[in-house]
Design an enzyme around this catalytic site. Structure first.
Site, short mmCIF file in Angstrom:
data_model
loop_
_atom_site.label_atom_id
_atom_site.label_comp_id
_atom_site.label_asym_id
_atom_site.label_seq_id
_atom_site.Cartn_x
_atom_site.Cartn_y
_atom_site.Cartn_z
CE LYS A 62 -3.85 2.39 2.73
NZ LYS A 62 -4.67 2.26 3.45
CG HIS B 284 -9.62 -28.96 -36.98
ND1 HIS B 284 -8.90 -27.85 -36.65
CD2 HIS B 284 -9.37 -29.28 -38.35
CE1 HIS B 284 -8.11 -27.43 -37.85
NE2 HIS B 284 -8.55 -28.30 -38.86
#
Length: 593
Positions: free
Chosen positions: A203, A345
């Site tokens: 922070k 595929h």
């Protein structure tokens, strides 16, 4: 069941130089943690603040320093490279404050240390639950150097500032995944003081450098030597720190949920922790950017799958490679007998099981040799010298001359000779090793604005009942064919039809908007071999007469397996009776979208 996807902006995604971005474990969000390394120097928090603050503030800062030195707070569970860090900081004139075992390790390395209790004037207590939770620690971390009243408060209470905080956390993730651990032991592994210090420093990153990864020690020391300013580097360290804590809390949350809600799969909210494994050349198409992340959830530990593959050889994996390899591996992992699966595929175009894996390979390719070319070939057995030679030299059944080409070979393992031979097939052939995928996993899929979650489809033919509904009962070999076809159909995109005989897929129809068309495609691929074979459908037939069921019967199919549940089931039964075909209902649908 909300899932939150965290992503950084384009600017934030670009790391500062020298910073190694850590992978995450698990948080209450889909939280990808990129890993990149660059190098940019940073200014010390003390000198940055001194130049930007008022003269009164700067004077207060100097007065707060300990013997004119800047302070570093170090508290580590993982002490990798600690001696290197401590020596480097001490050489730069930093005063080190540390806790328990970290302080002892530093002292053993010849580094001078002030123990944290010497500045808090309070001993470690409650079996180590309270060590650093004290204003003398958090005040020195959180005080803003550009706020005169903050510095005055520190001065009034005799608290010094910290310029660097180096902390990592108790190994909760490793502990709770290492085997049986009691709930009480798990609780005591949860870090409290560490996350608090990390969050405080992150922070206040403008004034305090926070480091949670030993890979960042060299860039930290270089930055401190250079005495430069770079807020981007500070912010990236802070981001990494917040991610470290969020990941940690996520693992705790996941563990707590499982301890408190046994058997419940869908919590009200949860996070999937993602760790960047690689940035891909592109996505499904060249104009799309892409990356691959591994799932670091506790539930995925030891679960196997393509996400934890080992690549032994070949070109880097692409987006479509991962999808196809996953489809092939999931399919081949279903079978207990030696099996080969060929995928194109994401659809299996060839599947065969034989005690002789070389024969299984040949039959799988033969099932659709045109589609197999350029596909992915997967085995559930170790690839030895003989199989590797067959893969390398096998010629296409279409012309008997063209050597088969594959994008990927994947198996649970390789002999040394087998791996050597496969490497000689092609420089680009991707040779992958994977562990069998675990069962009972949560399956996730993204839609616009949300995620779908479901149990994985793990049912096997042994776990369901194939109920005969036709007048003609299937023979034992026909029922075995139906079960094989049913298991293959589970991995074919809906609408899915599979025709199989003697543990070999002869033809399949996939992804068609109507089931009748899938039936026609499957028969076209199977040819004359379809006579007397089994046909499996992933869902019920909505119509029978002059439709898919009757066409299948007219083409000489021996047995049909489908889930049932249609209003027209009686028509399907009557149609099979007319043509002397066996019909079995499974009661289980296998949609795959």
């Amino acid at each position: 069941m909300p899932l939150h996807l965290l992503s950084s902006s384009a600017a934030a995604a670009k790391p500062a130089a020298g910073l190694r971005l850590a992978p995450l474990r698990r948080c209450h969000s889909f939280a990808p943690a990129p890993r990149h390394t660059d190098r940019v120097a940073l200014a010390s928090s003390f000198s940055v603040a001194a130049r930007s603050a008022s003269p009164a503030v700067a004077a207060a800062q100097t007065e707060l320093s300990v013997s004119g030195k800047k302070q570093v707070l170090i508290s580590l569970s993982d002490k990798t490279d600690l001696a290197y860090l401590g020596s480097g900081l001490q050489g730069l004139g930093y005063s080190i404050v540390s806790t328990g075992g970290t302080a002892s390790s530093l002292e053993a390395a010849g580094v001078s240390v002030t123990k944290v209790e010497e500045i808090t004037h309070f001993p470690e207590m409650l079996d180590g639950r309270v060590i650093t939770s004290h204003p003398s620690v958090h005040g020195g971390i959180l005080a803003r150097r550009d706020q005169e009243h903050h510095l005055k408060a520190l001065k009034d209470h005799g608290i010094g500032t910290f310029d660097v905080v180096v902390v990592n956390l108790y190994p909760f993730y490793d502990k709770v995944t290492s085997g049986n651990i009691s709930f009480e032991d798990g609780i005591e592994t949860i870090d409290i003081g560490g996350p608090t210090m990390i969050r405080a420093a992150a922070k206040n990153h403008k004034d305090v450098l926070i480091v949670v990864d030993h890979n960042d020690y060299p860039s930290l020391l270089e930055y401190l030597k250079g005495n430069q300013e770079d807020q981007q580097f500070r912010r990236m360290l802070a981001w990494k720190a917040f991610q470290h804590v969020a990941s940690y809390d996520s693992a705790v949350s996941e563990w707590f949920w499982k301890q408190s809600n046994k058997g419940e799969m869908f919590p009200p909210s949860f996070t999937v922790p993602l760790e960047l494994k690689s940035t891909l050349r592109y996505g499904e198409n060249p104009h799309q950017s892409a990356a691959f992340y591994t799932d670091k959830s506790l539930s995925r530990v030891g679960a196997g799958g393509i996400g934890n593959l080992i690549q032994h050889h070949g070109k880097e994996m692409s987006y479509n490679n991962y999808l196809d390899a996953d489809a092939a591996w999931n399919c081949v992992s279903e079978f207990d007998s030696p099996t080969c699966v060929v995928v194109k595929h994401t659809n299996p175009c060839g599947v065969a099981s034989r005690q002789d894996i070389l024969e299984a390979y040949r039959l799988a390719v033969k099932g659709d040799a045109v589609s197999a070319f350029g596909g992915i070939v997967a085995f559930n057995t170790i690839i030895d010298e003989d199989l590797a030679k067959e893969i390398r030299e096998f010629r296409s059944p279409t012309d008997g001359q063209t050597r088969m080409f594959y994008e990927i070979v994947v198996a649970p393992g390789y002999t040394d000779k087998g791996l050597e031979i496969l490497r000689g097939k092609s420089k680009t052939l991707r040779i992958l090793e994977a562990k069998r995928s675990g069962k009972g996993m949560l399956s996730l899929r993204q839609v616009s604005g949300g995620w779908l979650a479901q149990e994985s489809d793990d049912l096997t033919p042994e776990e369901i009942t194939f109920t005969t509904k036709s007048e003609r009962s299937p023979q034992e070999n026909e029922l075995a064919d139906a079960k094989f076809a049913w298991l293959c159909a589970k991995h074919v995109k809906s609408n899915a039809i599979v025709i199989a005989k003697n543990n070999c897929m002869l033809g399949m129809g996939s992804g068609q908007p109507n089931r009748r068309e899938s039936v026609r495609i499957a028969f076209r691929k199977a040819g004359e071999e379809a006579k007397g074979a089994a046909l499996a459908s992933d869902a019920f037939f909505p119509f029978a007469w002059n439709d898919a069921v009757e066409e299948a019967c007219q083409n000489g199919i021996g047995i049909i397996a489908q889930p049932g549940g249609s209003k027209k089931d009686e028509d399907a039964i009557a149609c099979c009776n007319k043509y002397g075909v066996s019909l079995v209902l499974t009661g289980v649908r296998h949609f795959k979208h």
